[in-house]
Design a protein around this motif. Structure first.
Motif, PDB file in Angstrom:
ATOM      1  N   ARG A 138      38.797  44.714  47.763  1.00 36.84           N
ATOM      2  CA  ARG A 138      40.165  45.961  47.243  1.00 36.84           C
ATOM      3  C   ARG A 138      41.952  45.713  46.478  1.00 36.84           C
ATOM      4  NH1 ARG A 138      41.487  47.095  53.841  1.00 36.84           N
ATOM      5  NH2 ARG A 138      39.501  48.383  53.779  1.00 36.84           N
ATOM      6  N   ASN A 139      40.960  43.734  46.605  1.00 38.38           N
ATOM      7  CA  ASN A 139      42.223  43.357  45.731  1.00 38.38           C
ATOM      8  C   ASN A 139      42.205  42.897  44.171  1.00 38.38           C
ATOM      9  OD1 ASN A 139      40.343  41.705  45.186  1.00 38.38           O
ATOM     10  ND2 ASN A 139      41.091  39.809  45.913  1.00 38.38           N
ATOM     11  N   LEU A 140      41.113  44.702  44.432  1.00 38.01           N
ATOM     12  CA  LEU A 140      40.657  44.252  42.546  1.00 38.01           C
ATOM     13  C   LEU A 140      41.219  43.556  41.194  1.00 38.01           C
ATOM     14  CD1 LEU A 140      42.530  48.289  42.627  1.00 38.01           C
ATOM     15  CD2 LEU A 140      39.988  47.466  43.198  1.00 38.01           C
ATOM     16  N   ASP A 141      40.575  42.115  42.223  1.00 40.13           N
ATOM     17  CA  ASP A 141      40.788  41.279  41.082  1.00 40.13           C
ATOM     18  C   ASP A 141      39.553  40.956  40.290  1.00 40.13           C
ATOM     19  OD1 ASP A 141      41.334  38.745  39.822  1.00 40.13           O
ATOM     20  OD2 ASP A 141      40.286  37.118  41.627  1.00 40.13           O
ATOM     21  N   PRO A 142      39.965  41.007  38.534  1.00 40.27           N
ATOM     22  CA  PRO A 142      38.448  40.805  37.755  1.00 40.27           C
ATOM     23  C   PRO A 142      38.266  39.695  37.558  1.00 40.27           C
ATOM     24  CG  PRO A 142      40.565  41.459  36.779  1.00 40.27           C
ATOM     25  CD  PRO A 142      41.559  41.050  38.065  1.00 40.27           C
ATOM     26  N   ALA A 143      38.650  38.742  38.184  1.00 38.09           N
ATOM     27  CA  ALA A 143      37.675  37.038  38.044  1.00 38.09           C
ATOM     28  C   ALA A 143      36.805  37.212  39.367  1.00 38.09           C
ATOM     29  CB  ALA A 143      39.001  36.278  38.571  1.00 38.09           C
ATOM     30  N   LEU A 144      37.097  38.216  40.526  1.00 34.68           N
ATOM     31  CA  LEU A 144      36.164  37.671  41.625  1.00 34.68           C
ATOM     32  C   LEU A 144      35.079  38.678  41.624  1.00 34.68           C
ATOM     33  CD1 LEU A 144      35.690  37.417  44.599  1.00 34.68           C
ATOM     34  CD2 LEU A 144      36.829  39.724  45.448  1.00 34.68           C
ATOM     35  N   HIS A 145      35.038  40.160  40.966  1.00 39.99           N
ATOM     36  CA  HIS A 145      34.757  40.479  40.459  1.00 39.99           C
ATOM     37  C   HIS A 145      33.309  40.320  39.115  1.00 39.99           C
ATOM     38  CE1 HIS A 145      36.841  43.216  42.893  1.00 39.99           C
ATOM     39  NE2 HIS A 145      36.206  43.650  42.771  1.00 39.99           N
ATOM     40  N   TRP A 146      34.078  39.757  37.772  1.00 41.80           N
ATOM     41  CA  TRP A 146      32.802  38.646  37.275  1.00 41.80           C
ATOM     42  C   TRP A 146      33.016  37.818  38.106  1.00 41.80           C
ATOM     43  CZ3 TRP A 146      32.569  38.825  32.063  1.00 41.80           C
ATOM     44  CH2 TRP A 146      32.079  38.166  31.391  1.00 41.80           C
ATOM     45  N   GLN A 147      32.505  37.224  39.341  1.00 43.32           N
ATOM     46  CA  GLN A 147      32.302  36.116  39.988  1.00 43.32           C
ATOM     47  C   GLN A 147      30.873  36.969  40.607  1.00 43.32           C
ATOM     48  OE1 GLN A 147      34.062  34.090  43.139  1.00 43.32           O
ATOM     49  NE2 GLN A 147      32.486  33.757  44.076  1.00 43.32           N
ATOM     50  N   LEU A 148      30.587  38.151  41.416  1.00 42.65           N
ATOM     51  CA  LEU A 148      30.277  39.106  41.987  1.00 42.65           C
ATOM     52  C   LEU A 148      29.244  39.907  40.812  1.00 42.65           C
ATOM     53  CD1 LEU A 148      29.093  41.270  43.994  1.00 42.65           C
ATOM     54  CD2 LEU A 148      31.121  42.823  43.491  1.00 42.65           C
ATOM     55  N   GLY A 149      29.235  40.015  39.929  1.00 38.49           N
ATOM     56  CA  GLY A 149      28.594  40.564  39.136  1.00 38.49           C
ATOM     57  C   GLY A 149      27.709  38.982  38.160  1.00 38.49           C
ATOM     58  N   GLU A 150      27.831  37.258  37.763  1.00 39.34           N
ATOM     59  CA  GLU A 150      27.294  37.094  38.352  1.00 39.34           C
ATOM     60  C   GLU A 150      26.484  36.332  39.584  1.00 39.34           C
ATOM     61  OE1 GLU A 150      29.838  33.366  35.431  1.00 39.34           O
ATOM     62  OE2 GLU A 150      30.121  34.072  37.337  1.00 39.34           O
ATOM     63  N   ALA A 151      26.806  37.054  40.699  1.00 44.26           N
ATOM     64  CA  ALA A 151      25.696  36.403  41.698  1.00 44.26           C
ATOM     65  C   ALA A 151      25.027  37.244  41.657  1.00 44.26           C
ATOM     66  CB  ALA A 151      26.945  36.605  43.011  1.00 44.26           C
TER      67      ALA A 151
END
Length: 263
Positions: A138-151
């Motif tokens: 819910r923080n909607l942080d692009p960096a975290l969601h890019w990391q999620l994609g990589e993971a």
């Protein structure tokens, strides 16, 4: 590597109800379906309509549908998509994401929202492929969601389909106002930036990740996404695939719409 795709899922249930304003989008779903794997072992959906503190993964064997839209025809609340869950894969996925430093938990009760079942009714209407949903943080942080994609790409079977479900444009007020030249100029400015970034094969993954962190500073960015929850499933998919995507063009209610497919 798993197949990765992002879809613009349209307005609530309207794509599957024969709405004329979604007719072109439905055609683009048919075009995309021809290029997707016919029988992935599992479909993992990252939906714009599920936000949590930390990342959550659905773990139920037979999740119910969540009709998370309001004011639509009665038929909207009778739609069915009885795809099974995949609890064993979900548990393993939570373990793998946690090992890669993500804050992640299993949710054994949560059902499937319309960001999952509306596009899958068009892409895989038989509903016979197991599905697991993954939330947005819910923080909607692009960096975290890019990391999620990589993971995710490191954690999924090669015959899986990772599907981001959002919308390349999500200014709800603008959908119902006149499509002036000034409005369309802002939309096209941001859409051009997005297409060029997602289709690019020359930038490094780090350069692409950095570009996403500055998306709101791009001309038209905040106009197209006053809130970015419908953009972040695309960031997840781009982080997972990282290469250049094929683009599928359409429109919804006079506004450009996009799907993207990698690999």
């Amino acid at each position: 590597m798993a197949t990765v795709a992002f879809v613009s899922h349209g307005g609530g249930p309207m794509p599957v109800l024969g709405d004329p304003g979604h007719a072109d989008l439905v055609v683009s779903f048919a075009d995309l379906a021809k290029d997707l794997p016919k029988a992935p072992s599992v479909i993992v959906v990252v939906s714009a309509h599920w936000e949590t503190r930390g990342i959550e993964v659905t773990g139920a064997a037979n999740p119910e549908l969540i009709y998370d839209y309001y004011g639509f025809p009665a038929a909207s609340y009778q739609l069915q998509y009885p795809a099974p869950g995949q609890p064993e894969l979900a548990e393993g996925l939570v373990q793998q994401l946690a090992k890669q430093g993500l804050p992640v938990t299993l949710n054994g009760k949560r059902g499937f929202d319309h960001g999952m079942f509306i596009p899958l009714m068009l892409l895989y209407p038989e509903a016979n492929i197991p599905v697991v949903q993954v939330s947005l943080e819910r923080n909607l942080d692009p960096a975290l969601h890019w990391q999620l994609g990589e993971a995710l790409t490191k954690s999924l079977p090669e015959d899986a389909l990772l599907l981001g479900s959002g919308f390349n444009f999500h200014n709800m007020r603008a959908f119902f106002t006149p499509k002036t030249d000034g409005m369309l100029a802002q939309v096209n400015q941001f859409q051009t930036w997005m297409d060029q970034l997602v289709e690019n094969t020359d930038l490094s993954p780090q350069e692409k990740a950095t570009a996403w962190q500055g998306w709101s500073q791009v001309e038209g960015g905040r106009y197209c996404h006053p809130r970015e929850e419908h953009l972040l499933p695309l960031v997840v998919c781009h982080g997972a695939a990282q290469g250049g995507a094929k683009t599928y063009l359409s429109q919804v209610m006079g506004v450009p719409a996009r799907h993207y497919l990698w690999g």
